[in-house]
Design an enzyme around this catalytic site. Structure first.
Site, PDB file in Angstrom:
ATOM      1  CG  LEU A 106      -1.945  -1.185   1.121  1.00  0.00           C
ATOM      2  CD1 LEU A 106      -2.766  -1.286   2.385  1.00  0.00           C
ATOM      3  CD2 LEU A 106      -2.847  -1.051  -0.097  1.00  0.00           C
ATOM      4  CG  ASP A 237      10.463 -10.104   5.783  1.00  0.00           C
ATOM      5  OD1 ASP A 237      11.217 -10.610   4.939  1.00  0.00           O
ATOM      6  OD2 ASP A 237       9.228 -10.216   5.754  1.00  0.00           O
ATOM      7  N   GLY A 284      -3.314  -7.727   5.733  1.00  0.00           N
ATOM      8  CA  GLY A 284      -3.260  -8.647   6.867  1.00  0.00           C
ATOM      9  C   GLY A 284      -1.854  -8.781   7.404  1.00  0.00           C
ATOM     10  CB  SER A 316      -4.499 -16.979   6.970  1.00  0.00           C
ATOM     11  OG  SER A 316      -5.590 -16.315   6.359  1.00  0.00           O
ATOM     12  CE  LYS A 330      -4.937 -12.046  19.335  1.00  0.00           C
ATOM     13  NZ  LYS A 330      -4.368 -12.767  18.167  1.00  0.00           N
TER      14      LYS A 330
END
Length: 368
Positions: A106, A237, A284, A316, A330
């Site tokens: 994004l 990463d 995600g 996932s 959460k």
């Protein structure tokens, strides 16, 4: 007689009497272009259009609820709260704390400019992204990303030194410029670590990079200026990790402490009270889980908007609906939540237009 009996049975089966939905559900109606083109009305019509248009309309409503909430809206005052929390003017000043998460693609796209707008005007309070979401912001200050095509052959692009991100193209030279820019900063950080005992964390590193880039097109620059923390738990990463790797061959010893950052990130949620917390998560993966997990420490967020195309059938976390996060604590069971199954490059700018941007425009107009 037999035909009458069969007809009656079939008729009653096919035309089973319905429970009335009048007053219980909105009627499905789209936008009538006979009234001309009115974009705010068009966006409001999403709620009653159906399918993901309705989900986008609900997301707009939830974000506006985040922005409108004040502690003064709570009718009950906790007996054990401080005297300050009982003060009406203080309660009117306490707003929802908004966590914004997004994936690197994004920032590679034009959504970077939407994110920069939100950070520039301090409309969000905490940011979580991937390493790509950091480096792509910085690299765009050094050299542009270009529009290509999804179908361009990988082998051909490799021969030309061009990297493809969907239908975007990033010249390999951009990363060479990034290395030239960032390695001296790492050198200076290592010097400060040795001479001044500076304890670097990923969020401190990103604040430093925002300061050093000194470019108003960068959301990291504005996060530094506005003192908005940017967390990146997967710091190694990506190209930024490559640069840390290359730097370690030049001179070893630079330490970046992730433990201090998990304390800081979780603390953003734990110490949010008496504020409510809201989550807006684009895509995600790591940002989604990191924000949700921090809010678990306070027994869940009060608002949640997910925008992604992930599906839940493979288990996932990326594809999970908000209700799965409720099971983990959460997100609170009483929370206002919605997931929009849509490419965030389409949905997010529209959402911002009908929420953050509209409210800022209204505030500016009221001051003039």
């Amino acid at each position: 007689m037999e035909d009458d009996r069969v007809f009656s049975s079939v008729h009653s089966t096919v035309f089973k009497e319905s429970e009335s939905l009048e007053g219980k559900c909105d009627k499905i109606e789209g936008y009538d272009f006979n009234q001309g083109v009115d974009y705010p009305k068009l966006m409001r019509s999403m709620l009653t259009t159906g399918f993901q248009a309705s989900n986008l309309g609900e997301a707009i409503d939830v974000v506006n609820q985040m922005l409108d909430w004040r502690l003064a809206d709570e009718t009950t005052v906790a007996e054990d709260c401080s005297e300050e929390e009982k003060n009406p003017s203080f309660r009117e000043s306490v707003k929802c704390k908004i966590f914004l998460g997004f994936t690197s693609n994004l920032v590679s796209s034009g959504v970077r400019d939407t994110i920069r707008y939100l950070v520039q005007h301090h409309m969000v309070d905490v940011i979580v992204t991937t390493t790509g979401g950091v480096e792509e912001d910085l690299i765009k200050c050094l050299a542009p990303t270009f529009k290509g095509d999804f179908s361009l052959p990988g082998a051909y692009l490799r021969s030309k030194g061009l990297n493809r991100i969907g239908n975007l193209l990033v010249p390999n030279d951009n990363y060479c410029k990034f290395e030239d820019w960032i390695i001296p900063i790492f050198d200076e950080m290592l010097k400060e670590q040795k001479e001044e005992n500076v304890l670097w964390t990923p969020s401190k590193l990103l604040a430093r990079l925002g300061k050093e880039i000194n470019n108003e097109s960068s959301y990291l620059y504005w996060a530094y200026k506005m003192n908005i923390p940017v967390f990146c738990p997967g710091l190694t990463d990506g190209s930024l990790g490559d640069m840390l790797y290359f730097h370690s061959f030049r001179t070893s010893g630079l330490i970046i402490d992730v433990v201090q950052d998990i304390r800081a990130m979780n603390g953003e949620a734990v110490h949010a009270n008496p504020k409510k917390t809201g989550m807006i998560i684009l895509g995600g993966g790591l940002p989604k889980h990191h924000i949700c997990n921090a809010n678990m420490m306070r027994n869940g967020a009060d608002y949640a908007v997910f925008i992604n195309t992930g599906q839940e059938f493979d288990g996932s976390d990326s594809g999970a609906r908000p209700d799965e996060a409720v099971s983990w604590g959460k997100i609170r069971g009483s929370a206002k939540t919605v997931k929009v199954y849509c490419d965030a490059t389409i949905a997010f700018p529209l959402l911002v237009a009908e929420t953050f941007a509209t409210k800022r425009d209204q505030t500016c107009e009221s001051k003039t």
